[in-house]
Design an enzyme around this catalytic site. Structure first.
Site, PDB file in Angstrom:
ATOM      1  N   HIS A 222       0.816  -1.215   0.000  1.00  0.00           N
ATOM      2  CA  HIS A 222       0.000   0.000   0.000  1.00  0.00           C
ATOM      3  C   HIS A 222       0.849   1.264   0.000  1.00  0.00           C
ATOM      4  CE1 HIS A 222       0.462  -0.257   4.508  1.00  0.00           C
ATOM      5  NE2 HIS A 222       0.549   1.053   4.354  1.00  0.00           N
TER       6      HIS A 222
ATOM      7  N   ASP B 100     -10.894  -7.517   2.318  1.00  0.00           N
ATOM      8  CA  ASP B 100     -11.001  -8.942   2.009  1.00  0.00           C
ATOM      9  C   ASP B 100      -9.615  -9.539   1.863  1.00  0.00           C
ATOM     10  OD1 ASP B 100     -10.263  -8.198  -0.682  1.00  0.00           O
ATOM     11  OD2 ASP B 100     -12.350  -7.701  -1.059  1.00  0.00           O
TER      12      ASP B 100
ATOM     13  N   SER C 279       4.538   1.678   8.559  1.00  0.00           N
ATOM     14  CA  SER C 279       4.079   0.672   7.600  1.00  0.00           C
ATOM     15  C   SER C 279       5.196   0.267   6.657  1.00  0.00           C
ATOM     16  CB  SER C 279       2.915   1.224   6.763  1.00  0.00           C
ATOM     17  OG  SER C 279       1.776   1.400   7.548  1.00  0.00           O
TER      18      SER C 279
END
Length: 372
Positions: A164, A229, A305
């Site tokens: 991401h 998901d 992250s």
């Protein structure tokens, strides 16, 4: 083609050999990993680079949600492990892969976010100061991405990070084409190399030296999914630098079950955005796990992250202690558990399949990727 039994073989391809109860040292298991090889590569249109970089992923799907998800089919797994490669000139390719299990004789070898806060009670993070720490292993393996995330050196020219940080699931982020990796180094003093040291009470001033990224690999499981998901299971990416970084790097390894981790703990260091210019180290217990994810409550903030989650265990073959990256810190999750909000920080586990894929990206030869 291949049914459920084939998939179970793939997921269980690792031969998990744990030490006997009389062996007191936490020992790295021996894994036999599957083989992932490119089958075909297709040129894609150049991306737009119009997504905003997100420094964390927020998802309402927690441990119970992920555990209840149906097992992917063999064809779905092949699709998730296929990948896009972004080059520095802006060109983009998509590579389909095949998955194989080789015997020993075959290869001849052995939802909603209420807040950005991710601190649990007392803040247990440690800022790392001074070149004596920052330039020494393992802290020296942590690097900063120009998109704001953290990465970890895993080879002479490769950095592991979160997907991401490069791609929001639909499009590449702004700055991904000219992505750079920053190495924290001491600032030169006025006298140059021979200048005298500053007062010992003051932390030494540091600065980032940047290296451009040559190409980036992102799995299709992230690009086609999203944080609600299957996508979160594939929130990892590998960056290849334009030149070697000349620092010691940390090897990747297959993630053992949480109960086999030393003290049940994990460790990682990152560039949290609430402490600009500081490398921040932390460790904490694993609270829960799925096949693909580790749930923990390590204190962290956006910017961490992409950090490599690692543990230190005994390597029986080499008769020494060894740190390995077993996961990639993804970010924060608010989970609705029977109407009660609970939050976790989540790391993507390096499974046998992911190990085979990342290792092949690094080495380009599956024969070098048979032992996890």
């Amino acid at each position: 083609m291949a049914g459920l039994s084939t998939l179970i073989l793939l997921l269980c391809a690792a031969k998990d050999v744990m030490p006997s109860s009389s062996h007191w040292k936490p020992t790295w298991p021996s894994y036999r990993v599957p083989v992932i090889l490119p089958q075909s590569t297709l040129n894609l249109d150049k991306p737009q680079f119009d997504a905003e970089a997100r420094l964390e992923v927020v998802s309402p799907c927690g441990p119970a949600c992920h555990k209840s998800s149906p097992l992917p089919t063999y064809e779905e797994v092949k699709h998730y492990l296929s990948y896009e490669t972004l080059y520095a000139n802006g060109s983009l390719t998509e590579t389909e892969v095949g998955i194989y299990i080789l015997s020993n004789s075959a290869d001849g070898s052995q939802g909603k976010s209420r807040t950005k806060r991710q601190i649990y009670g007392y803040d247990s993070r440690f800022s790392i100061f001074g070149k004596d720490f920052l330039l020494n292993y393992p802290f020296s393996t942590s690097v900063k991405l120009s998109t704001g995330c953290t990465g970890t050196l895993v080879a002479e020219k490769h950095v592991l990070t979160a997907a991401h940080c490069i791609h929001d699931g639909k499009s590449y982020v702004k700055g991904a084409q000219k992505l750079r990796v920053g190495f924290l180094k001491p600032k030169m003093k006025d006298g140059g190399k021979g200048a005298n040291i500053t007062k010992s009470a003051m932390p030494e001033k540091m600065k980032f030296q940047w290296i451009r990224v040559k190409r980036t690999h992102v799995p299709k499981g992230w690009i086609k999914g999203n944080a609600n998901d299957i996508g979160m299971d594939y929130d990892y990416a590998l960056l290849e630098l334009k030149k070697p970084h000349k620092r010691k790097f940390m090897k990747i390894g297959v993630s053992p079950p949480a109960r086999h981790l030393p003290g049940g703990r994990i460790h990682f260091s990152g560039y949290d955005n609430d402490r600009p210019g500081n490398l921040v180290y932390r460790f904490c217990d694993v609270k829960d796990e799925t096949y693909d994810l580790l749930y923990q409550q390590c204190d962290a903030q956006p910017g961490a992250s992409g950090s490599g989650v690692y543990v230190r265990m005994w390597k029986r073959q080499n008769h020494k202690w060894e740190r390995k990256i077993i996961g990639i810190f993804s970010g924060h999750q608010w989970v609705d558990m029977n109407g009660t909000p609970q939050d976790f920080n989540v790391a993507v586990r390096i499974t046998p399949l992911k190990y085979a894929q990342i290792c092949y990206w690094i080495k380009g030869n599956y024969l070098d990727c048979r032992e996890g």
